[in-house]
Scaffold this motif. Structure first.
Motif, short mmCIF file in Angstrom:
data_model
loop_
_atom_site.label_atom_id
_atom_site.label_comp_id
_atom_site.label_asym_id
_atom_site.label_seq_id
_atom_site.Cartn_x
_atom_site.Cartn_y
_atom_site.Cartn_z
N ALA A 292 13.43 -3.21 -8.04
CA ALA A 292 11.97 -3.20 -7.83
C ALA A 292 11.34 -1.93 -8.39
N GLU A 293 12.02 -0.79 -8.21
CA GLU A 293 11.43 0.46 -8.66
C GLU A 293 11.30 0.48 -10.18
N ALA A 294 12.30 -0.11 -10.85
CA ALA A 294 12.25 -0.13 -12.32
C ALA A 294 11.15 -1.07 -12.81
N ALA A 295 10.88 -2.14 -12.07
CA ALA A 295 9.88 -3.11 -12.50
C ALA A 295 8.47 -2.70 -12.13
N ALA A 296 8.35 -1.75 -11.21
CA ALA A 296 7.02 -1.44 -10.66
C ALA A 296 6.05 -0.96 -11.74
N GLU A 297 6.49 -0.03 -12.60
CA GLU A 297 5.58 0.53 -13.58
C GLU A 297 5.05 -0.53 -14.54
N ARG A 298 5.96 -1.41 -14.98
CA ARG A 298 5.53 -2.48 -15.89
C ARG A 298 4.55 -3.41 -15.19
N VAL A 299 4.87 -3.77 -13.95
CA VAL A 299 4.02 -4.72 -13.22
C VAL A 299 2.65 -4.11 -12.92
N LEU A 300 2.64 -2.84 -12.55
CA LEU A 300 1.36 -2.20 -12.25
C LEU A 300 0.45 -2.15 -13.47
N ALA A 301 1.05 -2.15 -14.64
CA ALA A 301 0.24 -2.07 -15.86
C ALA A 301 -0.29 -3.42 -16.31
N ALA A 381 -15.85 3.18 -4.31
CA ALA A 381 -15.25 2.17 -3.43
C ALA A 381 -14.29 1.28 -4.20
N ALA A 382 -14.70 0.86 -5.40
CA ALA A 382 -13.83 -0.02 -6.20
C ALA A 382 -12.56 0.70 -6.64
N GLU A 383 -12.67 1.97 -6.98
CA GLU A 383 -11.47 2.73 -7.38
C GLU A 383 -10.49 2.86 -6.22
N GLN A 384 -11.01 3.06 -5.03
CA GLN A 384 -10.12 3.15 -3.86
C GLN A 384 -9.48 1.81 -3.56
N GLU A 385 -10.25 0.73 -3.74
CA GLU A 385 -9.68 -0.61 -3.54
C GLU A 385 -8.57 -0.87 -4.56
N LEU A 386 -8.81 -0.43 -5.79
CA LEU A 386 -7.78 -0.60 -6.82
C LEU A 386 -6.52 0.19 -6.48
N ARG A 387 -6.72 1.38 -6.01
CA ARG A 387 -5.57 2.21 -5.62
C ARG A 387 -4.78 1.53 -4.50
N LEU A 388 -5.51 0.97 -3.53
CA LEU A 388 -4.84 0.27 -2.42
C LEU A 388 -4.08 -0.94 -2.94
N MET A 389 -4.68 -1.67 -3.87
CA MET A 389 -4.00 -2.86 -4.42
C MET A 389 -2.72 -2.46 -5.15
N GLU A 390 -2.75 -1.32 -5.86
CA GLU A 390 -1.53 -0.85 -6.53
C GLU A 390 -0.45 -0.50 -5.51
N ASP A 391 -0.86 0.18 -4.43
CA ASP A 391 0.11 0.51 -3.39
C ASP A 391 0.68 -0.76 -2.75
N GLU A 392 -0.20 -1.73 -2.51
CA GLU A 392 0.25 -2.98 -1.88
C GLU A 392 1.22 -3.73 -2.78
N LEU A 393 0.93 -3.75 -4.08
CA LEU A 393 1.82 -4.45 -4.99
C LEU A 393 3.18 -3.74 -5.07
N ARG A 394 3.14 -2.42 -5.11
CA ARG A 394 4.40 -1.67 -5.14
C ARG A 394 5.20 -1.94 -3.86
N ALA A 395 4.51 -1.96 -2.72
CA ALA A 395 5.19 -2.24 -1.45
C ALA A 395 5.71 -3.68 -1.41
N GLU A 396 4.95 -4.60 -2.00
CA GLU A 396 5.39 -6.00 -2.02
C GLU A 396 6.68 -6.16 -2.82
N LEU A 397 6.77 -5.44 -3.95
CA LEU A 397 8.00 -5.52 -4.74
C LEU A 397 9.20 -5.00 -3.94
N GLY A 398 8.98 -3.87 -3.26
CA GLY A 398 10.06 -3.34 -2.45
C GLY A 398 10.43 -4.27 -1.31
N ASP A 399 9.42 -4.90 -0.71
CA ASP A 399 9.68 -5.83 0.39
C ASP A 399 10.46 -7.05 -0.10
#
Length: 477
Positions: A292-301, A381-399
């Motif tokens: 998951a950690e290796a895939a995270a950067e590609r997926v986030l992009a 507000a939108a930038e913070q929402e985007l940051r949260l979505m990136e964190d959520e996606l990274r956490a989802e991959l780990g989960d």
């Protein structure tokens, strides 16, 4: 773009990765009821081609494209024509005016070309001085340009609107891709639930078959006094109990089929729940997700969920830049060249070049400051929402990776448990045939085999759940 839209099936598959593009091939279309077991590839193909959500996603993208067309229309040239004939007064006049005005995206410049005619009727030389449109007898040509030097130079309402619309099309495309990915995730999950339900029914039927085969022999032995009568009753109880298991499992298959039918559709787009005859013979084990950690950067992009949000953030930044530009005073430079043709008043002939500046300074700027403050807040507000979505996606991959690893360990353990309980049940059956144990114990051993088989099926289904989640979470636009 219009030509591509005519080929909707091809367009629907254009964004899919190679594995799914293959599903849209002609070979894939040929699959039908007569082809045998239903495959997950056929389910995904039917979903992409016929599910109403796909049509809705395409329609929403069409809305964004129409908005872009409307925004580009702000740069359409405008032709205005005016004419007047004055008769019966002190002045008898003929006047005409035609102007072509074209705004451009280059520094907010605006060009115009104009022809006008202003003469007295039948060669009448008198012309009122309060009309400034008198020309020679062949009219006047005039061309000009206006260039903003401060406000509207870097951006203006037209250019900002067009840029927002272009970003809106990009966001709609990513949203469509995301909707299709989510739809395919649900379709694949429904398919594997259906297959697991079918395998569960098969387990119940195999247990029932064992009980039915044993019932006659046990009844005859009890009638002959070789074993107690209670053993015959236990055999009958076992048949009834396992029959109930078959009924419940069959109901599970039917329910799963109805859910799967929402994704498997016929040529008319109507739900077509598959029959139990199309169940595959086995429930395979999926491949493990990559790190998951290796895939995270590609997926986030590249994940469409984030790409759509980034496009929305860019739209808000465009609005912020426009609000910022509106705080500037308006200072426009204007150049105009005109020439009269023909004969007439001696003051009119010749080429006239006119250069001017126009300054307009808004006072207080409360409206502009309010718009800018609101726009900056929306961007934040939108930038913070985007940051949260990136964190959520990274956490989802780990989960997903964690859940798959746990499911895989559980599957290995349950596979050994299933094998052990099967050997134990077989040994107990041999002991029963030798009169060394009771039928109740045999049934308990066989029930343990059934329970282990069911648990193993649930473990494989859990593996597929995580595999499907992984596929949806790591797809790109």
């Amino acid at each position: 773009m219009r030509r591509a839209r005519r080929g909707r099936p091809a367009r629907r598959c254009a964004w899919l990765p190679a594995a799914f593009v293959a599903l849209c091939s002609q070979e894939g279309r040929a699959q039908s009821e007569a082809d045998g077991p239903l495959t997950v590839e056929h389910v995904l193909q039917s979903t992409v081609e016929h599910h109403p959500s796909v049509s809705a996603a395409l329609a929403n993208e069409s809305v964004a494209e129409a908005e872009l067309l409307r925004a580009r229309g702000a740069f359409d040239p405008t032709l205005s024509v005016r004419g007047a004939l004055t008769q019966g007064g002190y002045y008898e006049l003929r006047r005409a005016d035609a102007e072509l005005r074209a705004p451009t995206p280059w520094l907010g410049a605006e060009f115009w070309a104009r022809y006008r005619y202003g003469q007295g009727v039948d060669g009448e030389a008198r012309y009122p001085t309060y009309y400034s449109d008198q020309t020679l007898d062949r009219g006047e040509l005039r061309v000009g340009v206006r260039v903003p030097l401060l406000r509207d130079r870097q951006t203006d309402e037209r250019r900002a609107g067009r840029e927002r619309a272009e970003l809106g099309v990009a966001a709609a495309g990513h949203t469509r891709a995301l909707a299709l990915i989510e739809l395919e995730r649900r379709a694949a999950a429904a398919y594997w639930s259906w297959v697991a339900a079918g395998r569960a029914e098969q387990v119940c039927r195999e247990l029932l078959s064992l009980a039915e085969e044993r019932l006659d022999a046990v009844t005859q032995r009890a009638a002959a006094g070789l074993i107690p009568e209670v053993e015959a009753l236990e055999a009958e109880r076992s048949v009834l109990s396992r029959g109930d298991c078959v009924i419940q499992a069959r109901r599970g298959v039917e329910a799963a089929s109805l859910v799967l039918g929402l994704f498997v559709r016929n040529a008319a787009g109507a739900p077509a729940p598959p029959s139990a005859m199309r169940l595959p013979a086995a429930l395979p084990v999926p491949d493990a997700p990559v790190d998951a950690e290796a895939a995270a950067e590609r997926v986030l992009a590249c994940h469409p969920r984030l790409a759509a949000k980034r496009a929305q953030v860019e739209q808000l930044r465009v609005a912020r830049d426009l609000a910022q530009a509106r705080r500037l005073p308006r200072l426009d430079a204007q150049a105009q060249l005109s020439r009269d043709f023909g004969e007439g008043a001696t003051s009119l002939p010749g080429t006239v070049f006119e250069l001017g500046l126009q300054l307009s300074v808004p006072l207080a700027l409360r409206e502009a400051r309010g718009q800018l403050a609101a726009a900056e807040a929306r961007v934040t507000a939108a930038e913070q929402e985007l940051r949260l979505m990136e964190d959520e996606l990274r956490a989802e991959l780990g989960d997903i990776e964690s859940a798959y690893r746990a499911a895989h360990e559980r599957h290995a353990l349950l596979a050994r448990l299933s094998e052990t309980t099967a050997r134990l049940a077989e040994a107990e059956r041999r002991r029963f045939e030798l009169g060394a144990t009771s039928l109740l114990v045999v049934n308990m051993r066989e029930q343990a085999v059934g329970d282990a088989a069911m648990s193993l099926l649930q473990a494989v289904r859990a593996l597929w759940d995580q595999s499907v989640r992984w596929g949806a979470a790591t797809r790109c636009s």
